[in-house]
Scaffold this active site. Structure first.
Site, mmCIF file in Angstrom:
data_model
loop_
_atom_site.group_PDB
_atom_site.id
_atom_site.type_symbol
_atom_site.label_atom_id
_atom_site.label_comp_id
_atom_site.label_asym_id
_atom_site.label_seq_id
_atom_site.Cartn_x
_atom_site.Cartn_y
_atom_site.Cartn_z
ATOM 1 N N HIS A 1 0.804 -1.105 0.109
ATOM 2 C CA HIS A 1 0.148 0.123 0.127
ATOM 3 C C HIS A 1 0.898 1.118 -0.588
ATOM 4 O O HIS A 1 1.820 1.261 0.430
ATOM 5 C CB HIS A 1 -1.060 0.186 1.459
ATOM 6 C CG HIS A 1 -0.337 -0.227 2.195
ATOM 7 N ND1 HIS A 1 -0.303 -1.022 3.194
ATOM 8 C CD2 HIS A 1 0.331 1.184 3.378
ATOM 9 C CE1 HIS A 1 0.390 -1.342 4.112
ATOM 10 N NE2 HIS A 1 0.975 -0.297 4.799
ATOM 11 N N HIS B 1 0.767 4.759 0.888
ATOM 12 C CA HIS B 1 0.532 5.975 2.021
ATOM 13 C C HIS B 1 0.119 7.587 1.689
ATOM 14 O O HIS B 1 1.609 7.966 0.946
ATOM 15 C CB HIS B 1 1.692 5.734 3.508
ATOM 16 C CG HIS B 1 1.358 5.009 4.334
ATOM 17 N ND1 HIS B 1 0.297 5.039 5.063
ATOM 18 C CD2 HIS B 1 1.317 3.556 4.240
ATOM 19 C CE1 HIS B 1 0.735 4.108 6.151
ATOM 20 N NE2 HIS B 1 1.553 3.210 5.221
#
Ligand code: AMP
Ligand code: ZN
Length: 140
Positions: A103, A105
């Site tokens: 992922h 941020h």
């Protein structure tokens, strides 16, 4: 068929099996608000397929993630009128990764957000020889 890990919370969030504050979704990604945000608007770009980290991520997904990060950074900056922006991506426990599904941020920054200006990393003082040694190892 999509690659999934039955025990992975981000696989479940990306598939919509666990509710999330979704701000964007397409065939490849879901983008959600972080449940424990560093700032107002802290979001996570999550691929729908399971890749533990950047080493496993296919290049086309990596490219698409970066383009999406660029578009959403502009969108978030405008919508929330932030003063700066960090894009962070952690790989491995030592680097701060806690969810082992790739992922990115997206972290809008504000003058008064109470965080340090820069990422909290110490800085090394390396000699010319040490720098040159590292450069030799890394040069492609
Ligand atoms: P990292 O430390 O880079 O692995 O980041 C994991 C991030 O996921 C942290 O910022 C957490 O606050 C966030 N997080 C964990 N669980 C959830 C969840 N269920 N919904 C939204 N964000 C989450
Ligand atoms: Zn996963």
């Amino acid at each position: 068929m999509k690659m999934k890990d039955a025990n992975c919370i981000f696989c479940k969030i990306a598939a919509g099996e666990i509710p999330s504050k979704t701000i964007y979704e397409d065939e490849t990604f879901r983008v959600i608000l972080d449940i424990n945000p560093a700032t107002r608007g802290h979001a996570l770009i999550i691929p729908k397929e399971h890749y533990a980290n950047i080493y496993e991520l296919p290049e086309d997904t990596a490219a698409a993630a970066m383009v999406l990060a660029k578009k959403l950074a502009s969108h978030i900056a405008e919508a929330l009128t932030c003063d700066g922006f960090n894009i962070i991506q952690n790989n491995g426990e030592i680097a701060g990764q806690t969810v082992f599904h790739f992922h990115m941020h997206l972290i809008p920054r504000y003058e008064d957000d109470g965080n340090q200006d820069k990422l909290c990393l110490n800085h090394l003082e390396l000699s010319e020889e040490e720098l040159e040694g590292i450069c030799q190892k890394l040069r492609k």
